[in-house]
Design a protein around this motif. Structure first.
Motif, PDB file in Angstrom:
ATOM      1  N   GLU A  71       5.609  17.224   5.603  1.00 23.28           N
ATOM      2  CA  GLU A  71       4.962  18.524   5.181  1.00 23.28           C
ATOM      3  C   GLU A  71       4.085  18.663   6.519  1.00 23.28           C
ATOM      4  N   LYS A  72       3.523  20.285   6.302  1.00 24.55           N
ATOM      5  CA  LYS A  72       2.593  20.664   7.519  1.00 24.55           C
ATOM      6  C   LYS A  72       1.230  20.020   7.072  1.00 24.55           C
ATOM      7  N   PRO A  73       0.484  19.644   8.164  1.00 26.56           N
ATOM      8  CA  PRO A  73      -0.887  19.069   7.726  1.00 26.56           C
ATOM      9  C   PRO A  73      -1.739  20.311   7.282  1.00 26.56           C
ATOM     10  N   LYS A  74      -2.673  19.900   6.427  1.00 27.39           N
ATOM     11  CA  LYS A  74      -3.580  20.989   5.906  1.00 27.39           C
ATOM     12  C   LYS A  74      -4.900  20.914   6.682  1.00 27.39           C
ATOM     13  N   LEU A  75      -5.292  22.251   7.032  1.00 25.81           N
ATOM     14  CA  LEU A  75      -6.299  22.378   7.993  1.00 25.81           C
ATOM     15  C   LEU A  75      -7.521  21.927   6.905  1.00 25.81           C
ATOM     16  N   VAL A  76      -8.644  21.041   7.626  1.00 27.01           N
ATOM     17  CA  VAL A  76      -9.654  20.606   6.526  1.00 27.01           C
ATOM     18  C   VAL A  76     -11.037  20.966   7.983  1.00 27.01           C
ATOM     19  N   LYS A  77     -11.896  22.129   7.103  1.00 26.58           N
ATOM     20  CA  LYS A  77     -13.102  22.466   8.116  1.00 26.58           C
ATOM     21  C   LYS A  77     -13.903  21.231   7.884  1.00 26.58           C
ATOM     22  N   VAL A  78     -14.629  21.078   8.982  1.00 25.76           N
ATOM     23  CA  VAL A  78     -15.738  20.073   8.864  1.00 25.76           C
ATOM     24  C   VAL A  78     -17.038  20.500   9.589  1.00 25.76           C
ATOM     25  N   GLY A  79     -18.164  20.421   8.893  1.00 27.96           N
ATOM     26  CA  GLY A  79     -19.324  20.905   9.210  1.00 27.96           C
ATOM     27  C   GLY A  79     -19.901  20.412  10.576  1.00 27.96           C
ATOM     28  N   LEU A  80     -20.284  20.858  11.367  1.00 23.91           N
ATOM     29  CA  LEU A  80     -21.151  20.138  12.609  1.00 23.91           C
ATOM     30  C   LEU A  80     -22.555  20.154  12.449  1.00 23.91           C
ATOM     31  N   LYS A  81     -23.230  19.008  12.643  1.00 22.72           N
ATOM     32  CA  LYS A  81     -24.591  19.015  12.329  1.00 22.72           C
ATOM     33  C   LYS A  81     -25.186  19.179  13.975  1.00 22.72           C
TER      34      LYS A  81
END
Length: 90
Positions: A71-81
């Motif tokens: 399966e295509k990998p799902k994009l995950v948004k990660v917040g930057l500090k």
């Protein structure tokens, strides 16, 4: 026939001295597949494997089965500090 599994590139059929196998006559129709396979695996620059060669010698097919396609990998948004922000202390 070996030409079903491999084809010559940038070279005319005939006798060639190879480092691995000595003299090989690519003009002959009855060359042992194992010799050609060894040459190809050692990156002999004048041999190219055919689709039939991939399938018969290595079990490789170009079109993967749908069940084996990952399966295509799902994009995950990660917040930057932000480390450079300063707090005002009064």
């Amino acid at each position: 026939m070996w030409t079903d599994y491999f084809k010559l590139i940038r070279l005319k059929p005939g006798k060639v001295i190879t480092f691995l196998c000595g003299e090989v006559d690519f003009g002959k129709e009855n060359l042992p597949i194992e010799v050609l396979k060894n040459l190809w695996e050692s990156d002999f620059p004048y041999l190219q494997i055919t689709e039939l060669g991939k399938k018969e010698l290595y079990g490789i097919t170009d079109k993967p089965d749908k069940s084996e396609t990952p399966e295509k990998p799902k994009l995950v948004k990660v917040g930057l500090k932000r480390s450079g922000s300063k707090k005002n202390s009064s």
